[in-house]
Design a protein around this motif. Structure first.
Motif, short mmCIF file in Angstrom:
data_model
loop_
_atom_site.label_atom_id
_atom_site.label_comp_id
_atom_site.label_asym_id
_atom_site.label_seq_id
_atom_site.Cartn_x
_atom_site.Cartn_y
_atom_site.Cartn_z
N VAL A 28 0.86 -1.19 0.00
CA VAL A 28 0.00 0.00 0.00
C VAL A 28 0.89 1.23 0.00
N GLU A 29 0.40 2.29 -0.58
CA GLU A 29 1.12 3.57 -0.57
C GLU A 29 0.65 4.35 0.65
N ILE A 30 1.61 4.75 1.49
CA ILE A 30 1.27 5.49 2.70
C ILE A 30 2.10 6.76 2.77
N ARG A 31 1.72 7.67 3.65
CA ARG A 31 2.49 8.88 3.94
C ARG A 31 2.75 8.90 5.43
N LEU A 32 4.01 9.01 5.79
CA LEU A 32 4.41 9.02 7.19
C LEU A 32 4.61 10.45 7.67
N GLN A 33 4.15 10.73 8.88
CA GLN A 33 4.29 12.05 9.46
C GLN A 33 4.49 11.87 10.97
N TYR A 34 5.35 12.69 11.55
CA TYR A 34 5.62 12.63 12.98
C TYR A 34 5.11 13.89 13.65
N LYS A 35 4.27 13.70 14.63
CA LYS A 35 3.64 14.80 15.36
C LYS A 35 3.00 15.77 14.38
N ARG A 36 3.26 17.05 14.53
CA ARG A 36 2.63 18.03 13.63
C ARG A 36 3.60 18.65 12.65
N ASP A 52 2.99 -8.70 13.92
CA ASP A 52 2.66 -8.18 15.24
C ASP A 52 3.22 -6.78 15.46
N ARG A 53 4.21 -6.39 14.63
CA ARG A 53 4.84 -5.08 14.77
C ARG A 53 5.08 -4.47 13.40
N ASN A 54 5.23 -3.17 13.39
CA ASN A 54 5.58 -2.45 12.16
C ASN A 54 7.05 -2.07 12.22
N LEU A 55 7.77 -2.26 11.14
CA LEU A 55 9.19 -1.93 11.10
C LEU A 55 9.46 -0.97 9.96
N PHE A 56 10.24 0.08 10.25
CA PHE A 56 10.68 1.03 9.24
C PHE A 56 12.16 1.26 9.42
N PRO A 57 12.86 1.54 8.34
CA PRO A 57 14.30 1.86 8.45
C PRO A 57 14.51 3.11 9.31
N GLY A 58 15.63 3.14 10.03
CA GLY A 58 15.96 4.28 10.87
C GLY A 58 16.06 5.58 10.09
N GLU A 59 16.48 5.50 8.81
CA GLU A 59 16.59 6.71 7.98
C GLU A 59 15.25 7.41 7.83
N ILE A 60 14.18 6.63 7.76
CA ILE A 60 12.83 7.21 7.65
C ILE A 60 12.51 7.99 8.91
N ALA A 61 12.81 7.41 10.08
CA ALA A 61 12.56 8.10 11.35
C ALA A 61 13.33 9.42 11.40
N GLU A 62 14.59 9.40 10.99
CA GLU A 62 15.40 10.63 11.00
C GLU A 62 14.82 11.68 10.08
N GLN A 63 14.34 11.29 8.90
CA GLN A 63 13.74 12.25 7.98
C GLN A 63 12.47 12.86 8.57
N LEU A 64 11.79 12.11 9.42
CA LEU A 64 10.57 12.60 10.06
C LEU A 64 10.86 13.47 11.29
N GLY A 65 12.12 13.49 11.74
CA GLY A 65 12.47 14.27 12.91
C GLY A 65 12.43 13.48 14.20
N ILE A 66 12.38 12.15 14.11
CA ILE A 66 12.38 11.30 15.30
C ILE A 66 13.82 10.99 15.66
N LYS A 67 14.19 11.24 16.92
CA LYS A 67 15.55 10.95 17.36
C LYS A 67 15.68 9.46 17.66
N ILE A 68 16.68 8.84 17.06
CA ILE A 68 16.95 7.42 17.27
C ILE A 68 18.11 7.28 18.25
N LYS A 69 17.94 6.42 19.25
CA LYS A 69 19.03 6.18 20.20
C LYS A 69 20.15 5.43 19.52
N ASP A 70 21.40 5.79 19.89
CA ASP A 70 22.57 5.09 19.34
C ASP A 70 22.77 3.75 20.01
#
Length: 70
Positions: A28-36, A52-70
């Motif tokens: 499916v084609e989706i659009r990801l957005q973090y907060k506002r 049971d879970r959704n998985l996305f590459p860390g690069e996607i989280a960074e593009q959305l502005g989500i901080k990933i723990k090292d």
């Protein structure tokens, strides 16, 4: 039970005999957005009705502005 129609991605995979073969995965084609934040990322997501879970590459989280723990 309702029927859901989906598009399929054609990909190279490995079959049961360990031989490369063409496999088709529903997506499916989706659009990801973090907060506002205004940054929306279009993404193709594979449909896995047994997941049971959704998985996305860390690069996607960074593009959305989500901080990933090292």
């Amino acid at each position: 039970m309702p029927t859901i129609k989906s598009n399929y991605l054609r990909q190279i995979g490995i079959d049961a005999d360990n031989v490369p073969s063409i496999i088709y995965r529903p997506y499916v084609e989706i659009r990801l957005q973090y907060k506002r934040y205004l940054n929306k990322i279009p993404y193709l997501a594979v449909v896995d009705s047994g997941a049971d879970r959704n998985l996305f590459p860390g690069e996607i989280a960074e593009q959305l502005g989500i901080k990933i723990k090292d």
